[in-house]
Design a protein around this motif. Structure first.
Motif: not given
Ligand SMILES: [Zn+2]
Length: 240
Positions: A2-7, A9-24
């Motif tokens: 899959n090609q990923l647009s900058d948007n 990539i940023n969106g998925i990274y933001e989601m990862i940040c939220k999970y990281h903050d909460k659980y990891l």
């Protein structure tokens, strides 16, 4: 691939940040920076983002596919090792087909992100406390889980097929995991807790650490809580 647009990539990274903050974060799992000093995406972040696509419905991804994806940003990349390092060394729950994982059938060279709510099972995390202190603490608690009483190295009280392992658990999950804020809990109790509660040193729940817990309380209780807070804050609009 899959090609990923900058948007994206940023969106998925933001989601990862939220999970990281909460659980990891509290387990010492390291969140890679999205962008380095030269303003390029880091390889670690790109791999993590790629594996986290459509989370929680992640899919198996071959190392070749990951490499092709990374080459769009780093054309000279020979062989992407990031997925393996993100798992074993940095604590992300990424399993690979080469490591004889017990989670699912993966071919050699395939990776899959299992969850963003738990660290990689064998991950030990950061050691803030000195070992001596921790052993001392375990001894003080009789080598037992403060919550359920299961004894280290022996079958768990409620899961007889599981050997009890003690973990450093937070007394108050909103404070750092350092001396004075640690109680020994077994993996089962530590995991179930999800950072919802503040404990006393005997492992008894004394207050909420996560306000969202209130959402699953009975309506009658929620109403009473509302009354208490309404009075305390004089009916103030919380969005002001
Ligand atoms: Zn326990």
């Amino acid at each position: 691939m899959n090609q990923l647009s900058d948007n994206e990539i940023n969106g998925i990274y933001e989601m990862i940040c939220k999970y990281h903050d909460k659980y990891l974060k509290q387990h010492g799992v390291k969140l890679p920076k999205l962008i380095d000093k030269e303003r390029n995406y880091t390889k670690d972040a790109l791999v993590l983002v790629y594996l986290a696509q459509d989370y929680p419905k992640t899919r198996k991804t071959s190392k070749g596919e990951l490499t092709r994806f990374i080459r769009q940003y780093y054309p000279d990349t020979a062989d992407v090792q990031q997925a393996r390092h993100l798992g074993a060394q940095k604590g992300w729950f990424i399993v690979s087909g080469t490591r004889g994982n017990g989670h699912m059938a993966l071919e050699s060279g395939e990776y899959k992100l299992i969850t963003l709510e738990k660290p990689y099972p064998a991950f030990k995390g950061h050691r803030i406390e000195e070992t001596g202190d921790w052993e001392n603490l375990e001894r003080q608690y009789g080598y037992r889980c403060v919550t359920c009483g299961s004894e280290k190295g022996k079958p768990h009280i409620h899961w007889p097929n599981t050997i009890t392992r003690l973990q450093k658990a937070h007394i108050d999950p909103n404070k750092p995991l350092i001396r004075g804020n640690i109680i020994p809990q077994c993996e089962k109790c530590n995991r179930a807790d999800r950072n919802n509660w503040v404990y006393d040193e005997r492992g008894r729940v004394i207050k909420l650490a996560n306000p969202n817990v209130i959402k699953r309380s009975d309506k009658e209780v929620r109403w009473k809580v509302y009354k208490i807070l309404y009075q305390e804050f004089n009916g103030r609009n919380p969005n002001e």
